[in-house]
Design a protein around this motif. Structure first.
Motif, mmCIF file in Angstrom:
data_model
loop_
_atom_site.group_PDB
_atom_site.id
_atom_site.type_symbol
_atom_site.label_atom_id
_atom_site.label_comp_id
_atom_site.label_asym_id
_atom_site.label_seq_id
_atom_site.Cartn_x
_atom_site.Cartn_y
_atom_site.Cartn_z
ATOM 1 N N LEU A 20 -5.350 2.620 8.169
ATOM 2 C CA LEU A 20 -5.146 1.243 7.728
ATOM 3 C C LEU A 20 -3.961 0.597 8.433
ATOM 4 N N GLY A 21 -2.974 1.405 8.757
ATOM 5 C CA GLY A 21 -1.792 0.881 9.417
ATOM 6 C C GLY A 21 -2.043 0.376 10.815
ATOM 7 N N CYS A 22 -3.055 0.931 11.500
ATOM 8 C CA CYS A 22 -3.314 0.498 12.878
ATOM 9 C C CYS A 22 -4.193 -0.741 12.937
ATOM 10 N N LEU A 23 -4.882 -1.067 11.841
ATOM 11 C CA LEU A 23 -5.832 -2.173 11.880
ATOM 12 C C LEU A 23 -5.159 -3.531 12.035
ATOM 13 N N GLY A 24 -3.922 -3.643 11.554
ATOM 14 C CA GLY A 24 -3.217 -4.916 11.642
ATOM 15 C C GLY A 24 -2.989 -5.391 13.060
ATOM 16 N N ALA A 25 -2.967 -4.457 14.003
ATOM 17 C CA ALA A 25 -2.740 -4.823 15.407
ATOM 18 C C ALA A 25 -4.041 -5.091 16.152
ATOM 19 N N LEU A 26 -5.174 -4.989 15.461
ATOM 20 C CA LEU A 26 -6.475 -5.146 16.111
ATOM 21 C C LEU A 26 -7.107 -6.485 15.732
ATOM 22 N N PRO A 27 -7.961 -7.031 16.590
ATOM 23 C CA PRO A 27 -8.635 -8.307 16.290
ATOM 24 C C PRO A 27 -9.793 -8.101 15.307
ATOM 25 N N ILE A 28 -9.441 -7.667 14.096
ATOM 26 C CA ILE A 28 -10.422 -7.400 13.050
ATOM 27 C C ILE A 28 -10.466 -8.593 12.098
ATOM 28 N N ASP A 29 -11.668 -9.032 11.745
ATOM 29 C CA ASP A 29 -11.812 -10.191 10.868
ATOM 30 C C ASP A 29 -11.885 -9.816 9.390
ATOM 31 N N HIS A 30 -12.360 -8.617 9.105
ATOM 32 C CA HIS A 30 -12.526 -8.218 7.708
ATOM 33 C C HIS A 30 -12.418 -6.693 7.625
ATOM 34 N N VAL A 31 -11.801 -6.194 6.565
ATOM 35 C CA VAL A 31 -11.649 -4.752 6.366
ATOM 36 C C VAL A 31 -12.185 -4.383 4.987
ATOM 37 N N VAL A 32 -13.021 -3.352 4.957
ATOM 38 C CA VAL A 32 -13.545 -2.832 3.693
ATOM 39 C C VAL A 32 -13.240 -1.344 3.618
ATOM 40 N N VAL A 33 -12.617 -0.927 2.523
ATOM 41 C CA VAL A 33 -12.385 0.491 2.258
ATOM 42 C C VAL A 33 -13.323 0.899 1.134
ATOM 43 N N SER A 38 -12.414 9.283 -5.364
ATOM 44 C CA SER A 38 -11.226 10.116 -5.117
ATOM 45 C C SER A 38 -10.497 10.397 -6.436
ATOM 46 N N THR A 39 -9.865 11.560 -6.485
ATOM 47 C CA THR A 39 -9.060 11.917 -7.660
ATOM 48 C C THR A 39 -7.574 11.799 -7.356
ATOM 49 N N ASP A 40 -7.243 11.372 -6.149
ATOM 50 C CA ASP A 40 -5.840 11.142 -5.807
ATOM 51 C C ASP A 40 -5.569 9.640 -5.821
ATOM 52 N N ASP A 41 -4.596 9.185 -5.095
ATOM 53 C CA ASP A 41 -4.206 7.771 -5.110
ATOM 54 C C ASP A 41 -4.832 6.956 -3.982
ATOM 55 N N SER A 42 -5.983 7.377 -3.494
ATOM 56 C CA SER A 42 -6.609 6.683 -2.365
ATOM 57 C C SER A 42 -6.834 5.203 -2.647
ATOM 58 N N VAL A 43 -7.353 4.878 -3.811
ATOM 59 C CA VAL A 43 -7.650 3.480 -4.133
ATOM 60 C C VAL A 43 -6.370 2.652 -4.151
ATOM 61 N N GLU A 44 -5.328 3.190 -4.784
ATOM 62 C CA GLU A 44 -4.055 2.461 -4.870
ATOM 63 C C GLU A 44 -3.451 2.257 -3.487
ATOM 64 N N VAL A 45 -3.535 3.281 -2.646
ATOM 65 C CA VAL A 45 -3.006 3.161 -1.283
ATOM 66 C C VAL A 45 -3.771 2.087 -0.516
ATOM 67 N N ALA A 46 -5.089 2.096 -0.617
ATOM 68 C CA ALA A 46 -5.899 1.105 0.098
ATOM 69 C C ALA A 46 -5.585 -0.306 -0.381
ATOM 70 N N LYS A 47 -5.469 -0.464 -1.681
ATOM 71 C CA LYS A 47 -5.176 -1.790 -2.229
ATOM 72 C C LYS A 47 -3.791 -2.283 -1.822
ATOM 73 N N SER A 48 -2.867 -1.356 -1.590
ATOM 74 C CA SER A 48 -1.515 -1.762 -1.204
ATOM 75 C C SER A 48 -1.487 -2.450 0.153
ATOM 76 N N PHE A 49 -2.527 -2.240 0.958
ATOM 77 C CA PHE A 49 -2.612 -2.899 2.261
ATOM 78 C C PHE A 49 -3.274 -4.276 2.156
ATOM 79 N N GLY A 50 -3.772 -4.590 0.975
ATOM 80 C CA GLY A 50 -4.362 -5.900 0.750
ATOM 81 C C GLY A 50 -5.804 -6.033 1.193
ATOM 82 N N TYR A 51 -6.467 -4.920 1.459
ATOM 83 C CA TYR A 51 -7.849 -4.977 1.921
ATOM 84 C C TYR A 51 -8.835 -4.834 0.767
ATOM 85 N N GLN A 52 -10.082 -5.255 1.012
ATOM 86 C CA GLN A 52 -11.141 -5.116 0.018
ATOM 87 C C GLN A 52 -11.430 -3.637 -0.224
#
Length: 276
Positions: A20-33, A38-52
Motif C-alpha cells: 500500500l505504501g508504494c501505490l501513492g507514487a504510482l498513477p493509480i486512479d482507484h485502490v481496493v483492498v 483476516s484475524t489480525d489487523d489487516s483491515v485496520e491497516v488497510a483503512k489507515s491508508f484511506g483506501y476502499q
C-alpha cells in the motif's frame, strides 16, 4: 488510462504497508483492498491508508479479485499486487507503457526479485506434469543450480525441453512472450479481463493466474513478461501457516482437470495424493 489497483489480504497486517505504501507514487486512479477474513489487523491497516476495503469470507485469491473488479467496472486496467510486494514508479511505468503500446496485449508482468537480490520465477511455458513430478520428488534438487542455469541457456535444448525456461530467471531487459505470468504482480487489460469473465471461481489459490493467462491466450490476447520492470516480493507470507504445498497441488489438479489431457489429469490426481 484508468487503472484500479487491487490487493488481496489474508492475515497480512505486517506486509500491507509495503504494498500500500508504494501505490501513492504510482498513477493509480482507484485502490481496493479485499480482506479474506483476516484475524489480525489487516483491515485496520488497510483503512489507515484511506483506501476502499471489502471484507469477505475467505474465498481465495481469484474470487476476491473478481469482487474488487466489479466495483470498478470501467477500469482500463487492473493492477494486481500481493501484500508483500513493492514496485517502483519506474518499473510500473514500463508495465503501463508496454500494455498501452500494444492493444492486443491482455496482461503484462514484471520480473520477481527477492529481498536478498535473487530472482524468482514470474513467468513460464505451459505447465508440465514432468516438471511437477520432478519437483515433488525433489529430483531437480540433485542438479547444481549453476548447471541448471547453463542448461537453460542452451538454445536448441531449451526449444526441445520447454520447462528449462523455469531455470533462467535472470533479467534480460526484453519483453518476452510467455504462456503465463505470475499473479504476484500483474497489469491486466480491463477489456480482456472482463471478456473472459475474470478469474475462474473453481480455483482457491495457485494456478488461477496460469488459468487466466491460458484463457486470455485462447481469446487472442497476448501474455508477456517485461524484462525492464522488477517487483520486490517476499513470497508466500499469507500461505505459510496453511500449507503451501497442499494448496499448490489442489490448484494444480484443478488446472489440469480443466486444460490437461487424460494422461495429465491422471498424473495430477496421483500427485495430489502423494504425502507432502
Amino acid at each position: 488510462m484508468k487503472i484500479a489497483a487491487i490487493i488481496v489480504s489474508y492475515n497480512s497486517a505486517k506486509e500491507l504497508p509495503l504494498s500500500l505504501g508504494c501505490l501513492g507514487a504510482l498513477p493509480i486512479d482507484h485502490v481496493v483492498v479485499v480482506d479474506n477474513s483476516s484475524t489480525d489487523d489487516s483491515v485496520e491497516v488497510a483503512k489507515s491508508f484511506g483506501y476502499q476495503v471489502i471484507s469477505l469470507p475467505n474465498v481465495g485469491f481469484g474470487k476476491a479479485i473478481n469482487a474488487a473488479a466489479e466495483t470498478v467496472p470501467d477500469a482500463d486496467a487492473y493492477f494486481l499486487l500481493n501484500p508483500d510486494c513493492h514496485i517502483t514508479a519506474e518499473s510500473f511505468a514500463h508495465l503501463a507503457e508496454t500494455l498501452r503500446a500494444d492493444p492486443k496485449l491482455g496482461v503484462v508482468a514484471p520480473l520477481m526479485r527477492y529481498p536478498d537480490g535473487r530472482y524468482g520465477i514470474s513467468a513460464g511455458p505451459a505447465p508440465s506434469m514432468a516438471k511437477e513430478w520432478l519437483a515433488a520428488l525433489r529430483i531437480d534438487d540433485l542438479v547444481p543450480s549453476g548447471l541448471k542455469r547453463s542448461l537453460a541457456r542452451v538454445g536448441p535444448l531449451r526449444k526441445k525441453i520447454k520447462m528449462l525456461e523455469y531455470l533462467d530467471v535472470e533479467p534480460t531487459g526484453q519483453v518476452r512472450e510467455a504462456a503465463w505470468v505470475s499473479g504476484f504482480c500483474m497489469l491486466v487489460r480491463g477489456d480482456a479481463f472482463r471478456a473472459i469473465g475474470g478469474f475462474d471461481r473453481d480455483f482457491f489459490l495457485y494456478f488461477e493466474d496460469v488459468d487466466l493467462c491460458t484463457r486470455l491466450s485462447a481469446g487472442g490476447w497476448g501474455v508477456v513478461s517485461v524484462g525492464t520492470s522488477v517487483a520486490e516480493h517476499k513470497e508466500s507470507t499469507s500461505t505459510a501457516a496453511v500449507g503451501k504445498n497442499n494448496l499448490y497441488r489442489a490448484g494444480m489438479q484443478v488446472y489440469f482437470a480443466k486444460h490437461g489431457t487424460r494422461a495429465q489429469r491422471l498424473l495430477a490426481s496421483a500427485l495430489r495424493r502423494l504425502p507432502i
